[in-house]
Design an enzyme around this catalytic site. Structure first.
Site, PDB file in Angstrom:
ATOM      1  N   CYS A   1     -24.433  21.155  -2.431  1.00 50.54           N
ATOM      2  CA  CYS A   1     -23.978  20.067  -3.303  1.00 50.54           C
ATOM      3  C   CYS A   1     -24.859  18.821  -3.158  1.00 50.54           C
ATOM      4  O   CYS A   1     -25.987  18.818  -3.630  1.00 50.54           O
ATOM      5  CB  CYS A   1     -22.500  19.801  -3.031  1.00 50.54           C
ATOM      6  SG  CYS A   1     -21.675  19.035  -4.422  1.00 50.54           S
TER       7      CYS A   1
ATOM      8  N   HIS B   1     -19.440  24.887  -2.321  1.00 44.85           N
ATOM      9  CA  HIS B   1     -19.210  24.628  -0.892  1.00 44.85           C
ATOM     10  C   HIS B   1     -18.709  25.871  -0.156  1.00 44.85           C
ATOM     11  O   HIS B   1     -17.496  26.028   0.003  1.00 44.85           O
ATOM     12  CB  HIS B   1     -18.152  23.534  -0.738  1.00 44.85           C
ATOM     13  CG  HIS B   1     -18.604  22.190  -1.206  1.00 44.85           C
ATOM     14  ND1 HIS B   1     -19.225  21.295  -0.388  1.00 44.85           N
ATOM     15  CD2 HIS B   1     -18.528  21.606  -2.432  1.00 44.85           C
ATOM     16  CE1 HIS B   1     -19.513  20.191  -1.073  1.00 44.85           C
ATOM     17  NE2 HIS B   1     -19.101  20.361  -2.312  1.00 44.85           N
TER      18      HIS B   1
ATOM     19  N   GLU C   1     -18.623  26.265   2.903  1.00 48.41           N
ATOM     20  CA  GLU C   1     -17.956  25.816   4.138  1.00 48.41           C
ATOM     21  C   GLU C   1     -16.481  25.522   3.911  1.00 48.41           C
ATOM     22  O   GLU C   1     -15.732  25.339   4.864  1.00 48.41           O
ATOM     23  CB  GLU C   1     -18.682  24.584   4.714  1.00 48.41           C
ATOM     24  CG  GLU C   1     -18.414  23.246   4.023  1.00 48.41           C
ATOM     25  CD  GLU C   1     -19.187  23.043   2.718  1.00 48.41           C
ATOM     26  OE1 GLU C   1     -19.780  24.008   2.204  1.00 48.41           O
ATOM     27  OE2 GLU C   1     -19.160  21.900   2.202  1.00 48.41           O
TER      28      GLU C   1
HETATM   29  N1  GLN Z   1     -21.362  14.068  -6.628  1.00 50.80           N
HETATM   30  C1  GLN Z   1     -22.028  14.068  -5.368  1.00 50.80           C
HETATM   31  C2  GLN Z   1     -23.442  13.494  -5.476  1.00 50.80           C
HETATM   32  O1  GLN Z   1     -23.910  13.297  -6.538  1.00 50.80           O
HETATM   33  C3  GLN Z   1     -22.099  15.452  -4.782  1.00 50.80           C
HETATM   34  C4  GLN Z   1     -20.709  15.961  -4.501  1.00 50.80           C
HETATM   35  C5  GLN Z   1     -20.603  16.851  -3.319  1.00 50.80           C
HETATM   36  O2  GLN Z   1     -21.490  16.929  -2.481  1.00 50.80           O
HETATM   37  N2  GLN Z   1     -19.476  17.517  -3.191  1.00 50.80           N
HETATM   38  O3  GLN Z   1     -24.052  13.268  -4.489  1.00 50.80           O
END
Ligand code: GLN
Length: 188
Positions: free
Chosen positions: A83, A165, A167
């Protein structure tokens, strides 16, 4: 798992503790990287967790971690980014040749669960939290998963990224893939 690989988990902000728990459940030892001194401990791979990529990016500079990590990543260190970690690996470290759309599913209502096929693994659970997706990949990048027509996992050489994710689920197969296919071939 042989339990030998030591994996640094960037622990500046976001979901690092969950990654360390997941690593433990497959016999790998993860340790937190919070400051520059933590880099003196040898590690075979790095995880960059989810969180807020702009905050983590700022802390990387403030704590003077960016250049040292960039050098290791460019030198072939296996790295798994989830992410926000995906965003940082693409946009800050320029370690994987992809174009990323941030908050691609909307900011508030953008969290959802899916089950989809991940190449080399099979059907896996995917938790998305204000996730990005990958809009474009360079020719060297292997696309590993697509959800609703959008690329959500990819690999280029030593770099693995997922928009979701692993995790936050009990499914450890993405970690096993990271270990078996990316870390192990790099460890001498
Ligand atoms: N929206 C976050 C970003 O732009 C990422 C979200 C996440 O890591 N769950 O950094």
């Amino acid at each position: 798992m042989n339990g030998k690989a030591a994996i640094g988990v960037l622990a500046l902000q976001g979901g690092f503790a969950e990654h360390i728990n997941s690593l433990q459940s497959i016999g790998l030892s993860g340790f937190e990287i919070r400051r520059k001194q933590d880099l003196s401990r040898p590690f075979d791979a790095l995880i960059i967790p989810g969180g807020e990529s702009s905050v983590i990016g700022k802390l990387l500079d403030e704590l003077d971690l960016f250049a040292a990590l960039k050098e290791q990543i460019d030198g072939g260190l296996p790295v798994f980014g989830t992410c926000a970690g995906l965003i940082l690996l693409a946009n800050r470290f320029e370690a994987i040749n992809i174009a990323v759309k941030r908050n691609a599913y909307g900011r508030q209502a953008g969290s959802f669960y899916a089950e989809a096929e991940m190449k080399h693994i099979g059907l896996i659970p995917m938790v998305f939290i204000r996730a990005p997706y990958i809009e474009w990949v360079g020719p060297e990048v292997e696309i590993l998963a697509v959800v609703d027509g959008h690329i959500v996992a990819a690999r280029e050489k030593n770099i693995l990224v997922t928009a979701f994710h692993p995790e936050l689920t009990n499914d450890i197969r993405v970690y096993e893939y990271f270990h078996d296919s990316i870390i192990r071939p790099y460890i001498r």
